[in-house]
Every structure is written in C-alpha cells, then in structure tokens.
Scaffold this active site. Structure first.
Site, PDB file in Angstrom:
ATOM      1  N   LYS A 120       0.842  -1.194   0.000  1.00 23.69           N
ATOM      2  CA  LYS A 120       0.000   0.000   0.000  1.00 23.69           C
ATOM      3  C   LYS A 120       0.866   1.229   0.000  1.00 23.69           C
ATOM      4  O   LYS A 120       1.986   1.212   0.540  1.00 23.69           O
ATOM      5  CB  LYS A 120      -0.892   0.025   1.250  1.00 23.69           C
ATOM      6  CG  LYS A 120      -2.121   0.901   1.084  1.00 23.69           C
ATOM      7  CD  LYS A 120      -3.239   0.143   0.392  1.00 23.69           C
ATOM      8  CE  LYS A 120      -4.489   0.935   0.234  1.00 23.69           C
ATOM      9  NZ  LYS A 120      -5.637   0.052  -0.037  1.00 23.69           N
ATOM     10  N   GLY A 232     -20.335   6.964   2.923  1.00 25.39           N
ATOM     11  CA  GLY A 232     -19.214   7.221   2.013  1.00 25.39           C
ATOM     12  C   GLY A 232     -19.725   7.258   0.592  1.00 25.39           C
ATOM     13  O   GLY A 232     -20.501   6.385   0.172  1.00 25.39           O
ATOM     14  N   TYR A 233     -19.315   8.292  -0.152  1.00 18.07           N
ATOM     15  CA  TYR A 233     -19.832   8.419  -1.521  1.00 18.07           C
ATOM     16  C   TYR A 233     -18.691   8.683  -2.501  1.00 18.07           C
ATOM     17  O   TYR A 233     -18.783   9.485  -3.410  1.00 18.07           O
ATOM     18  CB  TYR A 233     -20.894   9.526  -1.582  1.00 18.07           C
ATOM     19  CG  TYR A 233     -22.039   9.205  -2.526  1.00 18.07           C
ATOM     20  CD1 TYR A 233     -22.919   8.157  -2.255  1.00 18.07           C
ATOM     21  CD2 TYR A 233     -22.236   9.940  -3.695  1.00 18.07           C
ATOM     22  CE1 TYR A 233     -23.960   7.847  -3.113  1.00 18.07           C
ATOM     23  CE2 TYR A 233     -23.288   9.638  -4.565  1.00 18.07           C
ATOM     24  CZ  TYR A 233     -24.140   8.594  -4.258  1.00 18.07           C
ATOM     25  OH  TYR A 233     -25.181   8.284  -5.108  1.00 18.07           O
ATOM     26  N   GLY A 234     -17.578   7.972  -2.281  1.00 18.82           N
ATOM     27  CA  GLY A 234     -16.470   8.009  -3.241  1.00 18.82           C
ATOM     28  C   GLY A 234     -16.742   6.973  -4.327  1.00 18.82           C
ATOM     29  O   GLY A 234     -17.896   6.672  -4.637  1.00 18.82           O
ATOM     30  N   ALA A 236     -16.403   3.657  -4.365  1.00 19.42           N
ATOM     31  CA  ALA A 236     -17.137   2.456  -3.938  1.00 19.42           C
ATOM     32  C   ALA A 236     -18.586   2.797  -3.578  1.00 19.42           C
ATOM     33  O   ALA A 236     -19.528   2.149  -4.044  1.00 19.42           O
ATOM     34  CB  ALA A 236     -16.423   1.810  -2.755  1.00 19.42           C
TER      35      ALA A 236
HETATM   36  N1  GLU Z   1      -7.419   0.344  -3.221  1.00 20.52           N
HETATM   37  C1  GLU Z   1      -8.168  -0.836  -3.541  1.00 20.52           C
HETATM   38  C2  GLU Z   1      -8.192  -1.774  -2.356  1.00 20.52           C
HETATM   39  O1  GLU Z   1      -8.044  -1.353  -1.219  1.00 20.52           O
HETATM   40  C3  GLU Z   1      -7.712  -1.495  -4.835  1.00 20.52           C
HETATM   41  C4  GLU Z   1      -6.301  -1.976  -4.846  1.00 20.52           C
HETATM   42  C5  GLU Z   1      -5.837  -2.464  -6.209  1.00 20.52           C
HETATM   43  O2  GLU Z   1      -6.585  -2.441  -7.162  1.00 20.52           O
HETATM   44  O3  GLU Z   1      -4.673  -2.846  -6.279  1.00 20.52           O
HETATM   45  O4  GLU Z   1      -8.452  -2.937  -2.486  1.00 20.52           O
END
Ligand code: GLU
Length: 430
Positions: A120, A232-234, A236
């Site tokens: 991450k 949350g309204y991003g 997802a």
């Molecule tokens: N940020 C997203 C997650 O937390 C997607 C990560 C990705 O596609 O590598 O799963």
C-alpha cells in the site's frame, strides 16, 4: 529476504483493544496464525512488513513555493506474487494506517486466490486543497521516489481513497518516461485510453454487491425492495448506490460523505444524487431529504449497510445499535475487533472488507493480465470472471466459518493466512 533495517521492530509490537489499524491488523493475523498452529517464523513474517519506503516529497506549488509531503510505500508480503495495492492521498493518513492497509491487501489477494502479494502507498496531503497542476506534480514526484522499487513483477500500485484514474495516468507516464518504455502493467485503475480495463471503475462496488447477493442466498433473504444505507460516496459508495438498485432491486434510503448525510425513506435516485455531488461537491443539501449524520446513518433501520468510507466507524460504542441484517464492508477496516464480536453475537452477517471490497483488486489483476497479453476483454467477460471469483471466495469463506464455528472475518483470515503460509513454506521462508 530481510526486513528493512531502519524499521524498529519494537514499534510493531501488537497492542490489542485500541483503534490503531496496524495493531488491529496484527491482532487479526496473530489470531489466525494461532488457530492454524503456525510457528514463530511464519507468525513474525506475517505480522510485519517485508519492506518499507519512506519519502519526503518536495513539490512546487502554484505560487512558486515548495511544500514537503511525507509519503510511504509499504510492501507487506510478496510470497504469493508481486505486491499489490492502492495509493491513498489523505490528510489524516499515518504510516501505521498504510501498514495496516498493506497487511489487509496481502490477506485480500490471498482470499481471492490472486497470484499477488500485498502492498500500500500513502501521501499525507489534502488533495481537495491542491490545484490540478499541483496534484499532477505530487503524483509524478511520488513515482520518481518509488520507481526503482515498483514494477509489474515487483509491486503494482492502484487507486485508493482520493486517487483517481487521471492520477494513475500521470503516474504511469512518469514511470514510463523514467524507463523509456511502455509498461502499462506497472499500475492499475488506469483510464481505458492508456491500458485500463473495462469494468475497473465500478469493480469494488460490483464485487461487494455480488457478495451481498451470495449472503442473501445463504441467509434465505429476499432483498428486492428492501432498504440499504451507504456511508461514504467516493468510488465504492457511489457505484454501490447504483448497483444495489440495479442488481439487487434494493432501495437506497440514506447516503453520506465527509460533510454529512441525507435520508429519504422512499429511496434516493442515484443519478440525481450523483449529479448533485458532481455539481456541489457533496451529497448534503440534496432536495427533499432529511439530514442524517454519518454516525446516525449506521444505525438506520435497513437490511444492508455499506460502510464505504474509512476505518473504525463501527465500534463497541455503536455496534449494539446496528440493525442491518448484512454489513457489507466496501471500506477497508471499518469495523473494530470489539465490534466484530458484538455483531457476531447479535447474528448480523458481516461481509468482511478483505472479501467484500476485493472486486477492485480483482479487476486490477484482470487489468494486469490484459496489459501483459496486450489483448483486451469485453465487459461481459470482466463481469463474469469477477462474479466467478467473488462467488467462489464467498463459498470458501462461508464453508470455513461453519467448519471452525467462527465469524466470517476470522474465517477469511484463516483462509488467507493458510494460503500465504503455503507459499512461504514452498519458498523455504518458514
Ligand atoms: N485500493 C483498492 C483496495 O483497497 C484497490 C487496490 C488495487 O486495485 O490494487 O483494495
């Protein structure tokens, strides 16, 4: 294979029962390793990151001054394949949050049985206060800092909170400029024009909605016409609004974002709410609705609750008041371990983040496969393959939950840790 020498291991000692996401993730891993009877080396490798990169990014602002942004890339574990996980731009980001998110990515790719590890990234910044040129310079600076340590077969970033396909495109361009070659598989969540995949935009929500469909099937629930609430309204949350209606026939009665929420017992039209948010920057103030706080939204009388924002929103303080039958975690880490036990005792069916929001990384994996073969799939293929992965993973988790007599999250952790341990064992790491 060594742990980054600058990492003080004493910092990473698990403390249970607090809301530091890293301590929560480590506690979860410890529990799963203990249930599987794994040895000390497996436990130590799994509960700590393999590698960490810490940066100070110096970015020129539009007024000519320079601002310094702390930034991170954490590669938690790559036994099963290259690191994978998004980059978050958020003012409240901390290194421990990025570490926890990297650990959860490792578990998530394993639950979905993707040939990937977990990583991450994060930059402490407030993207809402940056101009587009500033955002572009920051995105490019991040890639310049990390370029030697990412790559299609090393570690593959993607979007997360407040990062977008446009940001992925700038990052791709910077990376490809450094290495003087096209390498679209270095990053996912790209726009279609530079090697993105059809179906990546709504993949997180779509995967979650497929998981809700499977949960309703095993619970023998008919969700058609039933109420849902979305915190949350991003990316997802907003797509969950659309897909809960289109794929499940549900009526979404409340949604919220960082500025507050709106409630309408007869349901909210996703097209109109999305247009209002695009115009005003928030769902707040949408006509003919009652205001509802982010906190109160969680305890509304609905069948499905989609926490789709940030960590630690369902806690021991409010878990007893949640009335939803299914909690579908589109956010990462929205429920604390104490709340998990309360929800489980109360018979609430939790779809844990590392399964429920894994549609995003699953289609990111599909994107990489398409980039590697330079051959692109149609929408039906992406949807069908995503459905297949989500349904199979749900079944594996559900079977383990019954077998071990544990809640879904612990079952998902057991499933993931078992798979990661097999790869570590095969490699001779443990
Ligand atoms: N940020 C997203 C997650 O937390 C997607 C990560 C990705 O596609 O590598 O799963």
């Amino acid at each position: 294979m060594t742990v980054h020498p600058t990492l003080a291991m004493s910092e990473l000692v698990a403390l249970q029962s607090d809301e530091n996401p890293l301590h929560i993730a480590q506690g979860q891993i410890d529990r799963a390793t203990a249930m599987l009877g794994l040895g000390k080396s497996a436990r130590n490798l799994l509960r700590n990151p393999l590698r960490e990169f810490h940066f100070q990014l110096s970015v020129q602002m539009d007024d000519g001054s320079n601002e310094i942004f702390p930034a991170y890339r954490i590669q938690w574990n790559d036994a099963r394949g290259p690191g994978k996980g998004g980059i978050r731009f958020h003012p409240q980001e901390t290194v421990d949050t990025v570490r926890a998110l990297a650990a959860w990515m490792t578990l998530k790719t394993a639950v979905l049985d993707l040939p990937l590890g977990g990583a991450k990234g994060g930059v402490i910044c407030d993207p809402k206060r940056l101009s587009q040129p500033e955002l572009e310079r920051l995105s490019r600076a991040y890639i310049r800092a990390v370029a030697q340590n990412i790559g299609p077969d090393i570690d593959v970033p993607a979007p997360d909170v407040y990062t977008t396909p446009q940001i992925m495109a700038w990052m791709l361009d910077e990376y490809e400029s450094i290495f003087s070659r096209r390498q679209p598989g270095v990053i996912t969540g790209k726009p279609l024009s530079v090697g993105g995949s059809i179906g990546r935009n709504d993949a997180t929500a779509r995967g979650g909605v497929y998981a809700v469909r499977e949960a309703a099937r095993v619970l023998d629930l008919d969700l058609n016409g039933k109420a849902a609430a979305i915190q949350g309204y991003g990316n997802a949350g907003s797509y969950a609004h659309q897909l809960a209606e289109e794929l499940l026939g549900m009526k979404v009665v409340a949604v919220s974002d960082s500025r507050g929420g709106i409630y309408a017992p007869d349901g909210l039209d996703y097209r109109a709410v999305q247009a209002h948010k695009a115009q005003t920057g928030s769902v707040v103030g949408f006509p003919n609705t009652q205001p509802v706080s982010n906190e109160d939204l969680l305890t509304l009388d609905v069948s499905v609750l989609f926490p789709s924002a940030l960590e630690n929103v369902i806690t021991e303080r409010n878990a007893a008041n949640i009335t939803a039958l299914i909690v579908a975690e589109l956010a990462n880490g929205p429920t604390t371990p104490e709340a998990d036990e309360i929800l489980h005792e109360r018979g609430i069916f939790v779809l844990p983040d590392i399964l429920c929001n894994a549609g995003g990384v699953t289609v990111s994996y599909f994107e990489q496969v398409q980039n590697a073969s330079n051959f692109y799939w149609d929408e039906a293929t992406v949807h069908n393959r995503l459905d297949e992965r989500m349904t199979t993973s749900f079944e594996h988790m559900h079977r383990l939950a019954n077998e071990y007599g544990v809640h879904n999250r612990l079952a998902a952790h057991i499933l993931a840790v078992k798979r990661i341990n097999e790869a570590m064992k095969a490699r001779g790491w443990v």
